[in-house]
Write a protein that holds these residues in place. Structure first.
Motif, short mmCIF file in Angstrom:
data_model
loop_
_atom_site.label_atom_id
_atom_site.label_comp_id
_atom_site.label_asym_id
_atom_site.label_seq_id
_atom_site.Cartn_x
_atom_site.Cartn_y
_atom_site.Cartn_z
N VAL A 97 23.09 -94.53 43.07
CA VAL A 97 23.19 -95.98 43.23
C VAL A 97 23.20 -96.39 44.71
O VAL A 97 22.96 -97.54 45.02
N ASN A 98 23.49 -95.44 45.59
CA ASN A 98 23.49 -95.70 47.03
C ASN A 98 22.74 -94.57 47.72
O ASN A 98 23.30 -93.48 47.94
N SER A 99 21.49 -94.79 48.05
CA SER A 99 20.63 -93.74 48.60
C SER A 99 21.15 -93.21 49.93
O SER A 99 21.06 -92.02 50.20
N LEU A 100 21.68 -94.09 50.75
CA LEU A 100 22.19 -93.68 52.07
C LEU A 100 23.33 -92.67 51.92
O LEU A 100 23.31 -91.61 52.53
N ASN A 101 24.30 -92.99 51.08
CA ASN A 101 25.44 -92.08 50.89
C ASN A 101 25.01 -90.78 50.22
O ASN A 101 25.55 -89.72 50.52
N ALA A 102 24.06 -90.86 49.29
CA ALA A 102 23.62 -89.65 48.58
C ALA A 102 22.97 -88.64 49.52
O ALA A 102 23.04 -87.44 49.27
N ILE A 103 22.39 -89.10 50.61
CA ILE A 103 21.77 -88.19 51.57
C ILE A 103 22.71 -87.84 52.72
O ILE A 103 22.80 -86.69 53.14
N VAL A 104 23.45 -88.83 53.22
CA VAL A 104 24.26 -88.63 54.42
C VAL A 104 25.64 -88.02 54.12
O VAL A 104 26.12 -87.17 54.87
N ILE A 106 26.73 -86.08 51.52
CA ILE A 106 26.82 -84.76 50.89
C ILE A 106 25.48 -84.06 51.00
O ILE A 106 24.43 -84.71 50.94
N LYS A 107 25.52 -82.74 51.15
CA LYS A 107 24.28 -81.99 51.36
C LYS A 107 23.40 -81.97 50.12
O LYS A 107 22.22 -82.23 50.19
N ASP A 108 23.97 -81.63 48.96
CA ASP A 108 23.20 -81.52 47.72
C ASP A 108 24.06 -82.09 46.59
O ASP A 108 24.88 -81.38 46.00
N TYR A 109 23.88 -83.36 46.29
CA TYR A 109 24.74 -84.02 45.31
C TYR A 109 24.59 -83.44 43.91
O TYR A 109 25.56 -83.38 43.15
N SER A 110 23.42 -82.96 43.55
CA SER A 110 23.22 -82.38 42.22
C SER A 110 24.03 -81.10 42.06
O SER A 110 24.69 -80.89 41.03
N THR A 152 32.49 -88.82 42.46
CA THR A 152 31.13 -88.95 42.98
C THR A 152 30.84 -90.33 43.54
O THR A 152 29.78 -90.54 44.13
N ASP A 153 31.75 -91.26 43.41
CA ASP A 153 31.53 -92.62 43.90
C ASP A 153 31.30 -92.64 45.41
O ASP A 153 30.44 -93.37 45.90
#
Length: 173
Positions: A97-104, A106-110, A152-153
């Motif tokens: 839901v937040n592309s910036l946080n998903a990349i910055v 955490i290294k690998d959110y999956s 994960t939020d």
């Protein structure tokens, strides 16, 4: 005459090089993706969908899918509260839901969601009786989903659903 030809060749080479640089800096982002643009290592924003033009050499792009992803949690050996050893696995549905946080953030959110889901699955199922796991799956599913979503939020990821997939009982039962 020779000077004109060498000048013409150098102009053609320069034009071809400029075209290659321009074509290499154009990106298309699909409707279900977002592009995080890094300029000299600093995140400058999220772009998309549509056509994006990057500055050659200084801009880098990372794509993130906004679609719901599924993650199968491998079978976990769990000892329930009533001391019965079972093997249980689950499926986690999540989306960015937040592309910036998903990349910055955490290294690998999956991978992180997978690890978090494994430990949460063992923890919640270990606190429950076997009877509760078999009869009240919906409550256990929503309890695991709430815990995962809360953690994960900060990563810009929303866990939408968790389903216990299979509960294998010991052979003597």
């Amino acid at each position: 005459m020779e000077a004109n030809i060498s000048g013409l060749i150098s102009i053609i080479v320069l034009i071809i090089f400029a075209l290659l640089v321009i074509l290499n800096s154009i990106r298309v982002v699909k409707e279900y993706d977002r592009a995080l643009i890094f300029r000299l290592g600093r995140a400058i924003g999220v772009k998309g969908p549509g056509l994006i033009i990057l500055w050659p050499i200084i801009d880098r792009m990372s794509k993130v899918s906004l679609r719901i992803s599924t993650l199968e949690v491998e079978p976990q050996d769990v000892i329930t509260r009533d001391n019965i050893t079972i093997k249980i696995n689950a499926v986690v549905y999540f989306k960015v839901v937040n592309s910036l946080n998903a990349i910055v953030e955490i290294k690998d959110y999956s991978y992180a969601i997978n690890q978090l889901a494994q430990t949460t699955l063992r923890s919640i199922c270990g606190q429950s009786d076997l009877d509760k796991l078999l009869t009240e799956r919906d409550k256990v599913n929503s309890e695991i989903q709430e815990i995962l979503d809360k953690h994960t939020d900060a990563w810009g990821v929303k866990v939408t659903l968790v389903e216990l997939k299979q509960i294998d009982l010991p052979q003597n039962m």
